[in-house]
Enzyme design. Structure first.
Site, PDB file in Angstrom:
ATOM      1  CE1 TYR A   3      -3.670   2.535   0.677  1.00  0.00           C
ATOM      2  CE2 TYR A   3      -2.339   3.279   2.527  1.00  0.00           C
ATOM      3  CZ  TYR A   3      -3.412   3.467   1.662  1.00  0.00           C
ATOM      4  OH  TYR A   3      -4.210   4.569   1.802  1.00  0.00           O
TER       5      TYR A   3
ATOM      6  CG  ASP B 252       5.813   3.810   0.769  1.00  0.00           C
ATOM      7  OD1 ASP B 252       6.133   4.385   1.835  1.00  0.00           O
ATOM      8  OD2 ASP B 252       4.639   3.633   0.422  1.00  0.00           O
TER       9      ASP B 252
ATOM     10  CE  LYS C 163       1.737   4.705   8.155  1.00  0.00           C
ATOM     11  NZ  LYS C 163       0.585   3.989   8.544  1.00  0.00           N
TER      12      LYS C 163
HETATM   13  N1  PMP Z   1       2.957   4.158   2.318  1.00  0.00           N
HETATM   14  C1  PMP Z   1       2.904   3.169   3.209  1.00  0.00           C
HETATM   15  C2  PMP Z   1       3.923   2.084   3.164  1.00  0.00           C
HETATM   16  C3  PMP Z   1       1.904   3.177   4.198  1.00  0.00           C
HETATM   17  O1  PMP Z   1       1.834   2.166   5.053  1.00  0.00           O
HETATM   18  C4  PMP Z   1       0.986   4.243   4.235  1.00  0.00           C
HETATM   19  C5  PMP Z   1      -0.119   4.313   5.288  1.00  0.00           C
HETATM   20  N2  PMP Z   1      -0.399   3.193   5.992  1.00  0.00           N
HETATM   21  C6  PMP Z   1       1.087   5.248   3.285  1.00  0.00           C
HETATM   22  C7  PMP Z   1       2.089   5.187   2.339  1.00  0.00           C
HETATM   23  C8  PMP Z   1       0.132   6.408   3.288  1.00  0.00           C
HETATM   24  O2  PMP Z   1       0.414   7.265   4.341  1.00  0.00           O
HETATM   25  P1  PMP Z   1      -0.707   8.282   4.886  1.00  0.00           P
HETATM   26  O3  PMP Z   1      -1.790   7.449   5.482  1.00  0.00           O
HETATM   27  O4  PMP Z   1       0.043   9.139   5.867  1.00  0.00           O
HETATM   28  O5  PMP Z   1      -1.185   9.061   3.704  1.00  0.00           O
END
Ligand code: PMP
Length: 438
Positions: A145, A240, A274
């Site tokens: 994701y 990511d 995060k």
């Molecule tokens: N990339 C990864 C690997 C994530 O786990 C998440 C959220 N769980 C996101 C992007 C998106 O981040 P946000 O919810 O702060 O938009």
């Protein structure tokens, strides 16, 4: 355990907020439905709900709360920021401080830009990669994701590679067709995708250590080969690290000691979020200087943000990293993680309920299956019904997990040996009960 107030609030929430929640992952849809728990106080490793029940928290807000809730050092930093004004719309010295801290920990980022969420960070790395390469396609991995921007909300399919199946209504096929999805941990699938689409590919986007279908490590040599192959075709590597940055050690997955050579797995661009905001909204992306110089005001790739780099989020982020930098932080997380892993594994054996536990430092995932989980197909092929029972039995004993069989448990610096012991006892009772019912 009574949760009447939560049920009442859920009814009200349904009237005013779509689905009663402000992020679908908070709903209990995947674990049999009903009212989610409405929390109203959090401190350290604990949550209290509106009915006064106490919980040990392993959700950690899906990752950011690694130093526990309301950590005094972070709270103080936010208070100071609030007193000095929460939003300037001008540059501040604080932004330089946090950018330097990130660069020191993750040297592949020559230049950084702050945004407001992981979604924004990822979305912009893709724009920058497209601007730099002049190409349009993105290769991503099934089950990873990357936020909710159009391009990365494209699902996996079976087979070595799948082109363009959107995972959400509202994504035009013209966008979905720009995304190729291949299975994680399968270098041949990536090779085939690059052979077919490599010349049109702007970037290969990956969670270098996966957090979105459980905790999954790349196989030995996988990231090295991925970087080498991707560059052979003139495409960029994007990591990511929204979940993984500062999760397993003071740095990124890309600088984690488990990999033999940090240089061989260095990406061109990295997205973060995060933990680096200490519990306030944040995202950041960064990478090699010549690539980042595509971004406005230096280059033609536009990205902006009214709230970006706001003093409250940046101050919380600096304070959080200061806490994490203290000696012994990750050793504590690792020690408690190992204890939890061993306790859950023993409980599953005792109850005769097969489980695979994947753990990396203080993050672990519990899969109801008797096979390893190394990719999304294996993570899907697990018993969701047993997980749903486990989730509710744990909740009723005061243990708060994410309501999804794919999500990880996150330990914080505030969890104690006693918390973990209590959790293991609850897991033993829960698994025994699942065995009794089946
Ligand atoms: N990339 C990864 C690997 C994530 O786990 C998440 C959220 N769980 C996101 C992007 C998106 O981040 P946000 O919810 O702060 O938009």
């Amino acid at each position: 355990m009574k949760r009447e107030q939560s049920e009442q609030l859920y009814k009200q929430a349904l009237e005013h907020i779509v689905g009663g929640v402000n992020s679908p992952s908070r709903s209990f849809k995947a674990v049999g439905g009903g009212a989610p728990v409405f929390m109203n106080k959090a401190k350290g490793a604990y949550f209290w709900d509106v009915d006064g029940n106490q919980y040990i928290d392993y959700l950690a807000a899906y990752g950011p709360i690694i130093t526990g809730h309301a950590h005094p050092h972070i709270t103080k930093a936010i208070q100071t920021a609030a007193e000095n004004g929460t939003l300037y719309g001008t540059p501040t010295e604080l932004e330089i401080t946090l950018a330097k801290m990130l660069k020191q920990a993750i040297p592949s980022m020559d230049k950084v830009r702050f945004v407001n969420s992981g979604t924004e960070a990822v979305m912009t790395t893709i724009r920058v990669a497209r601007a730099y390469t002049g190409r349009t396609k993105i290769i991503k991995f099934a089950g990873c994701y990357h936020g909710h921007s159009d391009l990365v909300l494209v699902a996996a399919g079976s087979g070595p590679s799948t082109l363009g199946i959107p995972d959400s209504a509202g994504i035009p096929n013209t966008i979905a067709q720009e995304v190729i999805t291949v299975p994680f941990n399968d270098i041949n699938a990536l090779k085939q995708a690059l052979e077919r689409w490599g010349e049109e590919t702007a970037a290969v986007m990956i969670e270098p250590i996966v957090g979105n279908f459980g905790m999954v490590m790349p196989r030995e040599g996988y990231l090295e080969q991925l970087c080498q192959l991707t560059r052979q075709y003139g495409a960029l590597v994007i990591y990511d690290e929204v979940i993984s940055a500062f999760r397993f050690h003071y740095g990124g997955a890309q600088t984690y000691g488990a990999f033999p050579s940090a240089e061989a797995i260095e990406p061109d661009l990295t997205a973060m979020g995060k933990i680096i905001g200490g519990g306030l909204p944040i995202g950041a992306y960064g990478g090699r200087k010549h690539i980042m110089e595509q971004v406005a005001p230096l280059g033609p790739a536009y990205q902006a943000g009214t709230m970006a780099g706001n003093p409250a989020s940046i101050s919380a982020g600096i304070a959080c990293l200061e806490v994490l930098k203290q000696p012994g932080t990750y050793e504590h997380l690792d020690r408690l993680g190992a204890m939890l892993e061993a306790g859950i594994e023993a409980a599953s054996k005792l109850a005769g309920i097969p489980m695979t536990v994947n753990r990396i430092c203080g993050a672990l995932s519990t899969h109801f299956c008797d096979h390893p989980v190394t990719n999304y197909e294996e993570a899907k092929d697990t018993d969701g019904e047993q997980f749903a029972q486990f989730f509710r039995l744990m909740l009723n004993q005061g243990i708060n997990l994410a309501p999804s069989k794919f999500e990880a448990w996150f330990l914080t610096t505030e969890h104690t040996v006693q918390d973990v012991e209590r959790t293991i006892h609850a897991a033993e009772a829960s698994l025994k009960e699942i065995a009794r019912r089946s």
